[in-house]
Design a protein around this motif. Structure first.
Motif, mmCIF file in Angstrom:
data_model
loop_
_atom_site.group_PDB
_atom_site.id
_atom_site.type_symbol
_atom_site.label_atom_id
_atom_site.label_comp_id
_atom_site.label_asym_id
_atom_site.label_seq_id
_atom_site.Cartn_x
_atom_site.Cartn_y
_atom_site.Cartn_z
ATOM 1 N N UNK A 1 155.364 20.816 -5.173
ATOM 2 C CA UNK A 1 154.940 22.179 -4.707
ATOM 3 C C UNK A 1 153.866 22.393 -3.818
ATOM 4 N N UNK B 1 152.617 27.783 -13.532
ATOM 5 C CA UNK B 1 153.866 26.988 -14.015
ATOM 6 C C UNK B 1 153.741 26.577 -15.373
ATOM 7 N N UNK B 2 154.893 26.334 -16.160
ATOM 8 C CA UNK B 2 154.767 25.722 -17.544
ATOM 9 C C UNK B 2 154.023 26.602 -18.490
ATOM 10 N N UNK C 1 166.900 21.740 -17.570
ATOM 11 C CA UNK C 1 167.085 23.031 -17.693
ATOM 12 C C UNK C 1 168.546 23.675 -17.516
ATOM 13 N N UNK D 1 158.097 29.552 -17.039
ATOM 14 C CA UNK D 1 157.925 28.492 -17.885
ATOM 15 C C UNK D 1 158.342 27.113 -17.506
ATOM 16 N N UNK D 2 158.981 27.247 -16.500
ATOM 17 C CA UNK D 2 159.701 26.071 -15.920
ATOM 18 C C UNK D 2 158.493 25.213 -15.190
ATOM 19 N N UNK D 3 158.513 23.771 -14.639
ATOM 20 C CA UNK D 3 157.580 23.163 -14.172
ATOM 21 C C UNK D 3 157.290 23.744 -12.690
ATOM 22 N N UNK D 4 158.154 24.308 -12.134
ATOM 23 C CA UNK D 4 157.652 24.616 -10.869
ATOM 24 C C UNK D 4 158.587 26.019 -10.492
ATOM 25 N N UNK D 5 158.183 26.961 -9.865
ATOM 26 C CA UNK D 5 158.891 28.324 -9.699
ATOM 27 C C UNK D 5 160.189 28.034 -8.966
ATOM 28 N N UNK D 6 160.223 27.055 -8.416
ATOM 29 C CA UNK D 6 161.678 26.688 -7.664
ATOM 30 C C UNK D 6 162.893 26.417 -8.721
ATOM 31 N N UNK E 1 151.738 23.115 -21.776
ATOM 32 C CA UNK E 1 151.345 21.708 -21.921
ATOM 33 C C UNK E 1 150.183 21.529 -23.161
#
Lengths: 637, 259
Positions: free
Chosen positions: B121, A187-188, B57, A64-69, A210
């Motif tokens: 990314x 992501x997201x 977050x 759900x975050x904008x990047x897996x990191x 989004x």
């Protein structure tokens, strides 16, 4: 429902080896014919997605975050355990296994924990090979420190940012697979439903955060690595986005939920400063290596800490638990802090705090050494509180931190729904009733790098796979349910914001189902929660629409699931008439206030099966048998 | 405290966007900046208006999600601090605060204060890793690493990928971000085999993503919440120059070999 733990036969030390040999394999050329969905991109999810991609499976990974990191594993501070015995101080696989079982208050499966201890050493090797910049000694070898509940130094670390560095290692491995085309990243994107076809988990329904697009994804297996449910308490050390939705949706489709009442309250967090507080910040347990915990001996002593002479201080952990001292396990340290504050000896304006004092260590080692070890934590503390902890002791208080409970899984990390695998904090398997410090990172990576890649192959090779397309009626049904739920959430034009309802739920749980639980309190919570849930659906307020970036809608969906989950949490806590680990029932304690377990009646995993809305869940018991270790009263004295 | 907020509102990527003004009344100095925004958003929701979209977050300065420009300075301009760690005690009663998203061509705005940072990314996917599969790694202590190198590598690895460096740079360059990853891996023995191709591929992807060039102004370093040093850019330039001089690494051919 039948709970088959599928623990391999044979001596404990040989179970995993034997199991790997007996597991069926998927031919390298056939692996690309299998699709795997991984939900979550933290340590467990990213390591699993990357490893499965490397093996040749077709992987889709969602976060759900904008990047897996950015998954919340990144916030783990202190370190990762491994039975390397680099310090020559008596560590071994057996000892890590023993410490973990004992730390978990004898409520975990022996076979799982032994395997965890076995693969712990491989994790460090793997991470070093990936370029994780672990702390090192001048000779170039890896450095270690100690953590709670152990008497050896087996914790590897990267300053106070170990979770970040391990996650970046897994994220980079994942990035490599994304570039190679074996993993497709979303992501997201949030999972809204699990799709079960003829009893097998066959896909998920997601919402693009989004655009609001609802989409089905089919696969041969679904892996949930979606973390814990600590945010049901509203205030916790979890990230704001952490939620129970994926687990709860799977539970409602038939996956058993195990031991939800095992929640970990972490002893060293920055105390709450007011009602506006949106989250709590952890100060790593590693600080207890060099910090001493104390409160004034006198009730209501409001003198500044440096004005309180040594003989008027109560170093209560050192006093009560001389052999482990400040490194007593988390559940015990948290309860001791609560006890001191309940007795009116707490510090700070709220009286809900104890000191964590570095003066001795600074005198012994010098400020520079302490800065090198914990500099970023001291900085963080100063940003939040405006106080300099090199000069004055930190004030700390326990806070909700980790969920030992989670979806029930067998030895293969598969839930009772074939094809649904659950990894990391999301499953219940390895930590029993209390997790030891620096073991969450170990478990997440063990599951993702070294367990799932073997067991998922066996599942594919040994089970006839249905291959339903997303046009299958079950997918359509799940999509429809997701849509109508969103519509219902959006129709809320009442008076109360979702945040205020969530805060109310959290406060109730913290009071009735937090550090100390009682039958009366839990019954009261169980009486109030349905009303609060009703209030949520009747009177909630969600602005905007589905077809846009709508954070209020995302949040409302998560809180709606917390409203249901809270009831299961309290029901589990009420049924477990004993105290063990993080679950402390005031009725069941020894004369000196320690937890009193009831092995005769409660030495089992409580796995709850959903029975439909408005109906009580059904309890299934998986008995815990201890072949290697003898059940003993946990003592850290 | 009573404050006035001038906030960037933008419905989606196509909307031109505009500033709107909101009062923020009864704010406590102990609140974090995001908790202050939570309060404002609660009031907007109660008034039946759409809340301000804004990413956050972990709220403890490590996940890199929060991304606000406050009065022209990414993360608010407090040394080594992300927005989520910034507290209201640093503001004054009656102050007007301007809040904007990251602004860079490579970071299209999704809504209000939220932008799309997937370009970062993609840069990592181009080579920001060590190519080792799971399993078969040698013992962790088999390859000693000098403490100096490990510490310096860790300084670079501390980057949280928030993109403040890009937002601060008048060229919208991502050099500090890229150099942090190139240096983190380039300083360790594990990163050596791919050192040259890594820097070439990452820089190529960075350029393609639409980030600007580096003119060594140093505003990136000034706003970096993890205090990643500008010297890593120099280190990356050295690696890049060396890799260019040595020529493109030979393309690996997949199959072949005797037997």
């Amino acid at each position: 429902m039948k709970l088959e733990s599928r623990i391999p036969s044979g001596p404990l030390a040989q179970k995993w080896d034997r199991h790997r040999f007996e597991s069926k394999l998927v031919n390298p050329a056939n692996k690309r014919k299998f699709d795997v969905i991984v939900v979550g991109s933290g340590l467990a999810g990213a390591s699993a997605a990357a490893s499965l991609g490397e093996l040749g499976y077709q992987v889709k990974c969602f976060c759900f975050q904008d990047s897996p990191r950015r998954a919340h594993s990144i916030a783990a501070q202190g370190g990762i355990n491994a039975a390397k015995n680099y310090q020559n101080d008596g560590d071994s696989v057996q000892r890590l296994f023993y410490d973990t079982i004992k730390g978990g208050d004898f409520r975990a499966r022996e076979a799982n924990v032994y395997r965890l201890a076995q693969v712990s050493a491989n994790i460090i090797d793997q991470c070093v090979a990936q370029g994780v910049p672990f702390a090192r000694e001048y000779g170039g070898l890896l450095a270690n420190r100690s953590f709670g509940g152990t008497q050896v130094s087996r914790t590897f670390y990267a300053r106070g940012q170990t979770g970040q560095q391990l996650l970046l290692g897994a994220y980079q491995a994942l990035a490599r697979q994304i570039a190679a085309g074996s993993v497709k990243m979303y992501p997201r994107t949030e999972m809204l439903e699990l799709v079960v076809v003829e009893g097998q988990a066959k896909g998920i329904v997601t919402r693009n955060l989004v655009t609001g697009e609802i989409l089905s994804h089919a696969a041969d297996a679904v892996v949930l690595a979606t973390g814990g449910y600590g945010n049901v308490f509203f205030l916790s050390t979890n990230a704001k986005g952490c939620n129970v939705t994926a687990l709860w949706r799977a539970y409602r489709r038939g996956a058993a939920f195990a031991n939800p009442c095992y929640t970990q309250i972490h002893p060293t967090c920055i105390p709450v400063s007011g009602d506006h507080q949106s989250k709590l910040t952890l100060m790593s347990e590693s600080l207890r290596n060099d910090g001493r915990v104390w409160v004034p001996k006198k009730k209501g002593d409001t003198r500044a800490p440096r004005d309180i002479p040594e003989e008027e201080r109560d170093y209560y952990l050192e006093r009560k638990y001389p052999s482990y001292g400040n490194l007593a396990p988390r559940d015990i340290s948290s309860r001791a802090a609560k006890e001191a504050c309940d007795a009116g000896r707490g510090v700070g304006s709220s009286g809900l705090g104890v000191y964590l004092d570095f003066a001795d260590s600074i005198q012994r080692l010098g400020e520079d050494k302490i800065r090198e070890r914990y500099g970023n934590l001291f900085d963080m503390y100063e940003k939040i509180t405006g106080e300099n902890a090199y000069r004055t002791p930190m004030r700390i208080y326990p806070a909700v931190h980790y969920a030992m409970g989670g979806l029930w899984v067998d030895y293969n990390l598969m839930s009772n729904l074939p094809g649904l695998f659950v990894l990391g904090e999301a499953n219940f398997s390895d930590h029993g009733a209390n997790r030891l410090g620096a073991s969450a990172l170990m478990q997440g990576l063990a599951d993702g790098y070294f367990v799932l890649p073997y067991t998922i192959g066996h599942y594919f090779a040994s089970t006839r796979q249905l291959k339903p397309a997303t046009s299958h009626p079950e997918f359509k049904k799940a999509e429809e349910e997701a849509r109508s739920r969103l519509a219902r959430l959006l129709s809320g034009k009442g008076k109360r914001t979702v945040l205020s309802l969530h805060r109310e739920l959290g406060k109730l749980l913290w009071e009735k189902c937090g550090m100390a639980r009682s039958e009366a309190g839990l019954k009261e919570a169980l009486r109030i929660i349905p009303g609060l849930r009703e209030e949520f659906w009747q009177n909630h307020l969600v602005p905007g629409n589905n077809e846009s970036f709508n954070q209020a809608l995302e949040y409302a969906g998560r809180v709606a699931d917390f409203m249901e989950f809270a009831e299961l949490l309290c029901a589990d806590a009420l049924h477990r008439n004993e105290s063990c680990g993080g679950h402390f029932r005031v009725e069941y304690q020894t004369e000196d206030g320690e937890a009193r377990r009831d092995d005769e009646n409660f030495s089992y995993v409580a796995a709850w099966e959903y029975q439909g809305e408005g109906r009580a869940p059904l309890l299934h018991k998986e008995p815990l048998t201890f072949e290697e270790l003898k059940l003993a009263t946990r003592s850290y004295k | 405290m009573n404050l006035t907020l001038k906030v960037w509102r933008q419905k989606d990527a196509k909307d031109p966007g505009r500033f709107e003004t909101y009062p923020a009344a009864n704010i406590l100095p102990d609140m974090s900046f995001l908790e202050m925004l939570d309060v404002v958003n609660e009031r907007l929701i109660e008034e039946g208006r759409e809340p301000i979209a804004c990413d956050s977050d972990c709220r403890e300065g490590i996940c890199g999600t929060c991304s606000l420009v406050i009065d022209g300075r990414p993360h608010g301009g407090h040394h080594g601090t992300t927005v989520c760690q910034l507290h209201m005690r640093h503001f004054q009663d009656g102050q007007t605060i301007t809040i904007e998203p990251w602004r860079a061509r490579a970071f299209p705005i999704l809504r209000d204060l939220v932008c799309d940072r997937t370009a970062l990314d993609r840069i990592i996917q181009a080579g920001g890793f060590v190519s080792v599969n799971t399993g078969g790694a040698p013992d962790g202590n088999a390859l000693p690493v000098s403490k100096t190198d490990a510490d310096l590598s860790m300084d670079a690895a501390a980057c949280i990928g928030c993109g403040a460096c890009v937002a601060a740079c008048k060229n919208a360059s991502a050099m500090l971000f890229v150099s942090a990853k190139v240096s983190h891996l380039g300083l360790l023995p594990q990163g050596q085999p791919e050192r040259e191709r890594r820097v070439l591929n990452m820089v190529k992807t960075m350029d393609e993503a639409g980030f600007g060039n580096c003119t060594v102004l140093g505003s990136c370093e000034a706003v970096c919440p993890k205090e990643v040093s500008l010297s890593f850019i120099a280190r990356m330039n050295r690696d890049y120059g060396w890799a260019i001089l040595r020529g493109n690494p030979r393309r690996q051919t997949g199959a072949g070999g005797a037997g």
